[in-house]
Enzyme design. Structure first.
Site: not given
Ligand code: GDP
Length: 313
Positions: A111-113, A140, A144, A183
């Protein structure tokens, strides 16, 4: 090709998940691989005795380890014991059983994390363990890191072709469309679809819309994983990204287009942005000739079709 999968048996651990499901689709399509799967009810992957017996029985030539206990930011930070312990047990059981039954190839999905929170961007493989992790998903990530290091050490010390790939943010069929734990792509697909149907004149995007992310369509990842199983056996980890960065605001526009939502997209800055930028350096896998093929527009159309099939089922 270093290892041709044609005629070989492959155990896909986690075939009901998004990544394992994509690998299963790809290998089924290819038609020349003997596929081995086990549902959660048939085999608890955390049970080392059961997993050992399963490998002794089936003797797979190769294993894709795509099973893991996964969750969003809330689940991850609220149950660190579970995320660390379950993932360590699961990966130790599978990697240990593969080793004991001399499975020739194993690919462990990372994972990239795993990379430091403040790693230089684009994130190179050698930034691993050069700084502190993002605290919300450290449990997590530590599991990994233990898994990928175990593969690396088995590779270096015992000459086993056990490798580990680190994908960027993924999306596509089999995603989690839960309104709060999903996500961004599946979250927006669902929100925009519901807004379209309720004829809402406006809907929201979390955060400021400025964070940058790199997205890879999961079927492209599956192709990369199979490519790596056949062509890569070095101990060092390898990143798998599309190389294309997009802001969340621009992404939201593309999702709205794919869904056919024409209302106004508003920002909700009370929701967290997360890390401002997360881009992988994928020059290593590219130097082997692999590229992602699915454009974000095309992938989003497929992802929306998948969402429709899920809600109509
Ligand atoms: P991350 O890459 O671990 O931050 O995974 P996410 O996919 O949860 O979020 C990516 C970015 O999308 C963050 O900046 C969130 O604030 C933004 N974002 C905008 N709308 C949404 C939404 O409806 N759901 C989620 N999960 N993220 C959102």
């Amino acid at each position: 090709m270093v290892f041709d999968l044609a005629g070989k048996s492959v155990f896909i651990a986690g075939h009901n998940g998004m990544v394992g499901g994509a690998v299963l689709r790809l290998l089924k399509q290819r038609g020349d691989v003997r596929l081995i799967t086990a549902s959660r009810r048939q085999l608890d992957l955390r049970d080392e005795h059961a997993v050992g017996a399963f490998f002794t029985n089936h003797r797979p030539d190769a294993c894709v380890l795509a099973a893991a206990r996964v969750g969003g930011i809330i689940a991850n930070s609220a149950n660190k014991v579970g995320f660390l312990y379950d993932n360590l047990r699961l990966q130790n059981a599978v990697i240990g059983a593969a080793r004991a039954s001399d499975t020739e190839r194993l690919l462990f999905l990372g994972s990239s994390c795993i990379y430091p929170k403040l790693a230089d961007q684009p994130i190179r493989e050698d930034s691993l363990l050069t700084g502190p992790l993002e605290p919300t998903n450290d449990a997590y990530a530590i599991a990994k890191i233990a898994g990928l290091k175990l593969c690396e050490f088995l590779n270096r010390e015992e000459g086993r072709a056990y490798i580990s790939a680190q994908p960027c943010n993924l999306y596509g069929p089999g995603d989690n469309y839960h309104p709060t734990t999903s996500h961004v792509i599946p979250g927006l697909i669902r929100r925009f679809h519901e807004a379209k149907h309720s004829r809402a004149s406006e809907t929201f995007i979390w955060g400021t819309g400025t964070p940058l992310r790199e997205f890879l369509y999961v079927d492209d990842l599956a192709k990369a994983l199979v490519f790596l199983l056949e062509n890569y056996k070095d101990p060092g980890l390898i990143n798998v990204g599309s190389g294309e960065e997009i802001s969340i605001g621009d992404l939201a526009g593309l999702v709205a287009e794919a869904v056919g939502y024409e209302g106004v997209l508003k920002l909700d800055p009370s929701k967290p942005d997360g890390t401002p930028r997360k881009l992988m350096d994928s020059s290593k896998i590219r130097s082997y000739g692999w590229r992602s093929r699915t454009s974000l527009q095309e992938g989003l159309r497929h992802a929306y079709a998948d969402y429709l099939s899920v809600i109509e089922a």
